[in-house]
Motif scaffolding. Structure first.
Motif, PDB file in Angstrom:
ATOM      1  N   VAL A 275       0.551  -1.000  -0.124  1.00 39.54           N
ATOM      2  CA  VAL A 275       0.193   0.198  -0.416  1.00 39.54           C
ATOM      3  C   VAL A 275       0.870   1.097   0.163  1.00 39.54           C
ATOM      4  O   VAL A 275       2.025   1.344   0.629  1.00 39.54           O
ATOM      5  CB  VAL A 275      -0.930   0.180   0.986  1.00 39.54           C
ATOM      6  CG1 VAL A 275      -1.677   1.634   1.605  1.00 39.54           C
ATOM      7  CG2 VAL A 275      -2.227  -1.400   1.376  1.00 39.54           C
ATOM      8  N   ILE A 276       0.538   2.220  -0.654  1.00 42.43           N
ATOM      9  CA  ILE A 276       1.164   3.206  -0.641  1.00 42.43           C
ATOM     10  C   ILE A 276       0.567   4.741  -0.997  1.00 42.43           C
ATOM     11  O   ILE A 276      -0.518   4.741  -1.106  1.00 42.43           O
ATOM     12  CB  ILE A 276       1.945   3.353  -2.397  1.00 42.43           C
ATOM     13  CG1 ILE A 276       2.660   2.084  -2.860  1.00 42.43           C
ATOM     14  CG2 ILE A 276       2.794   4.443  -2.419  1.00 42.43           C
ATOM     15  CD1 ILE A 276       3.481   1.407  -2.131  1.00 42.43           C
ATOM     16  N   THR A 277       0.815   5.644  -0.255  1.00 42.36           N
ATOM     17  CA  THR A 277       0.486   6.087   0.307  1.00 42.36           C
ATOM     18  C   THR A 277       1.124   7.832  -0.043  1.00 42.36           C
ATOM     19  O   THR A 277       2.476   8.086   0.476  1.00 42.36           O
ATOM     20  CB  THR A 277       0.145   6.549   2.304  1.00 42.36           C
ATOM     21  OG1 THR A 277      -0.242   5.153   2.533  1.00 42.36           O
ATOM     22  CG2 THR A 277      -0.638   7.531   2.547  1.00 42.36           C
ATOM     23  N   MET A 278       0.725   9.122  -0.384  1.00 39.68           N
ATOM     24  CA  MET A 278       1.246  10.095  -1.128  1.00 39.68           C
ATOM     25  C   MET A 278       0.380  11.322  -1.056  1.00 39.68           C
ATOM     26  O   MET A 278      -0.831  11.283  -1.237  1.00 39.68           O
ATOM     27  CB  MET A 278       0.861   9.704  -2.480  1.00 39.68           C
ATOM     28  CG  MET A 278       2.414   8.453  -3.100  1.00 39.68           C
ATOM     29  SD  MET A 278       1.999   8.357  -5.010  1.00 39.68           S
ATOM     30  CE  MET A 278       0.522   7.757  -4.977  1.00 39.68           C
ATOM     31  N   LYS A 279       0.936  11.830  -0.211  1.00 38.81           N
ATOM     32  CA  LYS A 279       0.439  12.971   0.325  1.00 38.81           C
ATOM     33  C   LYS A 279       0.699  14.299  -0.143  1.00 38.81           C
ATOM     34  O   LYS A 279       1.823  14.226   0.296  1.00 38.81           O
ATOM     35  CB  LYS A 279       0.192  13.115   1.651  1.00 38.81           C
ATOM     36  CG  LYS A 279      -1.304  12.018   2.530  1.00 38.81           C
ATOM     37  CD  LYS A 279      -1.597  11.933   3.905  1.00 38.81           C
ATOM     38  CE  LYS A 279      -2.155  11.199   4.187  1.00 38.81           C
ATOM     39  NZ  LYS A 279      -2.397  10.941   5.642  1.00 38.81           N
ATOM     40  N   GLN A 280       0.047  15.174  -0.128  1.00 38.82           N
ATOM     41  CA  GLN A 280       0.729  16.619  -0.809  1.00 38.82           C
ATOM     42  C   GLN A 280      -0.099  18.204  -0.609  1.00 38.82           C
ATOM     43  O   GLN A 280      -1.435  17.885  -0.645  1.00 38.82           O
ATOM     44  CB  GLN A 280       0.789  17.168  -2.609  1.00 38.82           C
ATOM     45  CG  GLN A 280       1.849  18.342  -2.840  1.00 38.82           C
ATOM     46  CD  GLN A 280       3.718  18.622  -2.014  1.00 38.82           C
ATOM     47  OE1 GLN A 280       3.884  17.477  -2.385  1.00 38.82           O
ATOM     48  NE2 GLN A 280       4.008  19.671  -1.921  1.00 38.82           N
ATOM     49  N   SER A 281       0.607  18.660   0.835  1.00 38.48           N
ATOM     50  CA  SER A 281       0.136  20.062   0.844  1.00 38.48           C
ATOM     51  C   SER A 281       1.069  21.506   0.303  1.00 38.48           C
ATOM     52  O   SER A 281       1.708  20.820   1.072  1.00 38.48           O
ATOM     53  CB  SER A 281      -0.726  20.079   2.017  1.00 38.48           C
ATOM     54  OG  SER A 281      -1.538  18.608   3.254  1.00 38.48           O
ATOM     55  N   ASN A 282       0.251  22.372   0.426  1.00 35.33           N
ATOM     56  CA  ASN A 282       0.791  23.435  -0.211  1.00 35.33           C
ATOM     57  C   ASN A 282       0.228  24.608   0.446  1.00 35.33           C
ATOM     58  O   ASN A 282      -1.097  25.160   0.561  1.00 35.33           O
ATOM     59  CB  ASN A 282       0.834  23.859  -1.577  1.00 35.33           C
ATOM     60  CG  ASN A 282       2.005  22.580  -2.587  1.00 35.33           C
ATOM     61  OD1 ASN A 282       2.773  21.882  -1.936  1.00 35.33           O
ATOM     62  ND2 ASN A 282       1.427  22.894  -3.343  1.00 35.33           N
ATOM     63  N   ASN A 290      -4.736  26.188   1.684  1.00 37.90           N
ATOM     64  CA  ASN A 290      -4.211  25.553   1.329  1.00 37.90           C
ATOM     65  C   ASN A 290      -4.359  25.076   0.491  1.00 37.90           C
ATOM     66  O   ASN A 290      -5.660  24.738   0.449  1.00 37.90           O
ATOM     67  CB  ASN A 290      -3.519  25.015   2.462  1.00 37.90           C
ATOM     68  CG  ASN A 290      -2.518  26.155   3.755  1.00 37.90           C
ATOM     69  OD1 ASN A 290      -2.326  27.357   2.796  1.00 37.90           O
ATOM     70  ND2 ASN A 290      -2.492  26.123   4.473  1.00 37.90           N
ATOM     71  N   ALA A 291      -3.941  24.257  -0.536  1.00 36.73           N
ATOM     72  CA  ALA A 291      -3.760  23.087  -1.502  1.00 36.73           C
ATOM     73  C   ALA A 291      -3.227  21.845  -1.085  1.00 36.73           C
ATOM     74  O   ALA A 291      -2.597  21.634  -0.403  1.00 36.73           O
ATOM     75  CB  ALA A 291      -3.830  23.605  -3.032  1.00 36.73           C
ATOM     76  N   HIS A 292      -4.353  20.739  -0.945  1.00 38.62           N
ATOM     77  CA  HIS A 292      -3.882  18.986  -0.606  1.00 38.62           C
ATOM     78  C   HIS A 292      -4.511  18.444  -1.878  1.00 38.62           C
ATOM     79  O   HIS A 292      -5.588  18.778  -2.064  1.00 38.62           O
ATOM     80  CB  HIS A 292      -4.949  18.868   0.667  1.00 38.62           C
ATOM     81  CG  HIS A 292      -4.899  17.746   0.985  1.00 38.62           C
ATOM     82  ND1 HIS A 292      -3.946  17.715   2.217  1.00 38.62           N
ATOM     83  CD2 HIS A 292      -4.800  16.430   0.715  1.00 38.62           C
ATOM     84  CE1 HIS A 292      -3.340  16.329   2.166  1.00 38.62           C
ATOM     85  NE2 HIS A 292      -4.931  15.999   1.757  1.00 38.62           N
ATOM     86  N   ALA A 293      -3.499  17.342  -1.978  1.00 41.72           N
ATOM     87  CA  ALA A 293      -3.850  16.673  -2.900  1.00 41.72           C
ATOM     88  C   ALA A 293      -2.841  15.055  -2.367  1.00 41.72           C
ATOM     89  O   ALA A 293      -2.603  15.369  -1.929  1.00 41.72           O
ATOM     90  CB  ALA A 293      -3.127  16.505  -4.455  1.00 41.72           C
TER      91      ALA A 293
END
Length: 307
Positions: A275-282, A290-293
């Motif tokens: 299981v791969i978890t990838m998060k990005q918050s700017n 703020n931006a999140h994906a």
């Protein structure tokens, strides 16, 4: 008074409802991990420890949970533990074995990690601070471990940059600069766009965790943003970061997709059920929000999508 003290936690509760997680949080311990490269990691880690609780039992044995954590961390210091996630795996296995009433034990930790590095242009020695994430879940016959990191970097908004490029083109056209020269200029000199401080999280979870190195996870997460940032920066380093970021402007969604591409390339050996978890918050610079994906996905599915 004589005899043993009553074990109230082993009695039946008034409401016979089972619980998914019962345990302790905020357990701080110093952990030493003997890395495979020969350089040990000394971490100030904060642990969370949970077991599930059947409906017929009133409470979990908190003192036993703490005893297991202490024993395990002492073992991690004394023994040749090479991976951060092995500390959590060992603790989860011990919890499962010591609690006859539980069917699942989970141990997670976060720790601040200071990594030595070199600035990109001035070549000065500096340090980069990040958070290590590790966890393990032990059930009958299987223990799944997770390792990952939270890192910071820099991103530049492609939309903002596109508007600046349009203004630059109009200005150059008004100055009677020919179209070929304008195109060459805009290609060689990326135009300004508003920048953000980016926070990337990347973790890998698998049974057995075959050959997943923490430093590779850190590298993939940092390079998924527009540019790396550094604790120390002379003027040439600041110029390098600014130019690099504007030459690779990325939306928050782009950063997650770049992580996905890096994971498939670096960890092609992972099983399909990893299981791969990838998060990005700017942290937006020109907005109050703020931006999140993010994406949580099994490796088999991710491999198919990327390839």
């Amino acid at each position: 008074m004589s005899g043993e003290l009553p074990d109230v936690q082993a009695t039946s509760p008034d409401v016979t409802v089972g619980l998914n997680q019962v345990g302790v949080t905020g357990v701080e311990k110093v952990v030493k991990v003997n890395g495979s490269g020969g350089t040990p990691l000394i971490l100030m880690a904060e642990f969370e420890v949970f077991v599930d609780l059947p409906s017929w039992r009133k409470g979990a044995d908190m003192s036993r949970n703490m005893e297991v954590i202490d024993e395990t961390l002492e073992a991690a210091i004394d023994e040749e533990v090479e991976r951060v996630e092995d500390v959590c795996g060992s603790a989860a296995d011990r919890l499962l074995n010591k609690h006859e009433y539980t069917s699942k034990a989970t141990v997670s930790m976060e720790a601040k990690y200071i990594m030595p590095e070199e600035t990109p242009e001035s070549k000065r020695e500096t340090q980069y601070a990040l958070d290590i994430i590790a966890s393990a879940t032990a059930t009958e016959g299987e223990t799944r471990t997770e390792i990952g990191a939270k890192v910071t970097g820099m991103t530049v908004c492609p939309c903002s940059q596109g508007m600046s490029a349009a203004h630059a083109r109009e200005t150059l056209e008004d100055l009677d600069v020919d179209e070929e020269t304008i195109n060459d200029f805009l290609k060689e000199a990326p135009q300004p766009g508003h920048s953000q401080r980016g926070h990337a999280t990347l973790t890998v979870e698998s049974s057995g965790m075959p050959d997943v190195h923490l430093h590779n996870i850190i590298r993939i997460a940092r390079d998924a943003m527009s540019a790396r940032i550094y604790n120390l920066a002379k003027r040439p380093d600041e110029d390098h970061m600014t130019q690099a970021a504007h030459a690779d402007a990325k939306f928050v969604e782009d950063c997650v997709r770049a992580m996905a591409d890096g994971v498939v390339d670096e960890f092609a050996h992972l099983p399909d059920d990893a299981v791969i978890t990838m998060k990005q918050s700017n942290d937006e610079s020109i907005h109050q929000h703020n931006a999140h994906a993010e994406r949580v996905v099994e490796m088999g599915t991710l491999r198919t999508e990327v390839e």
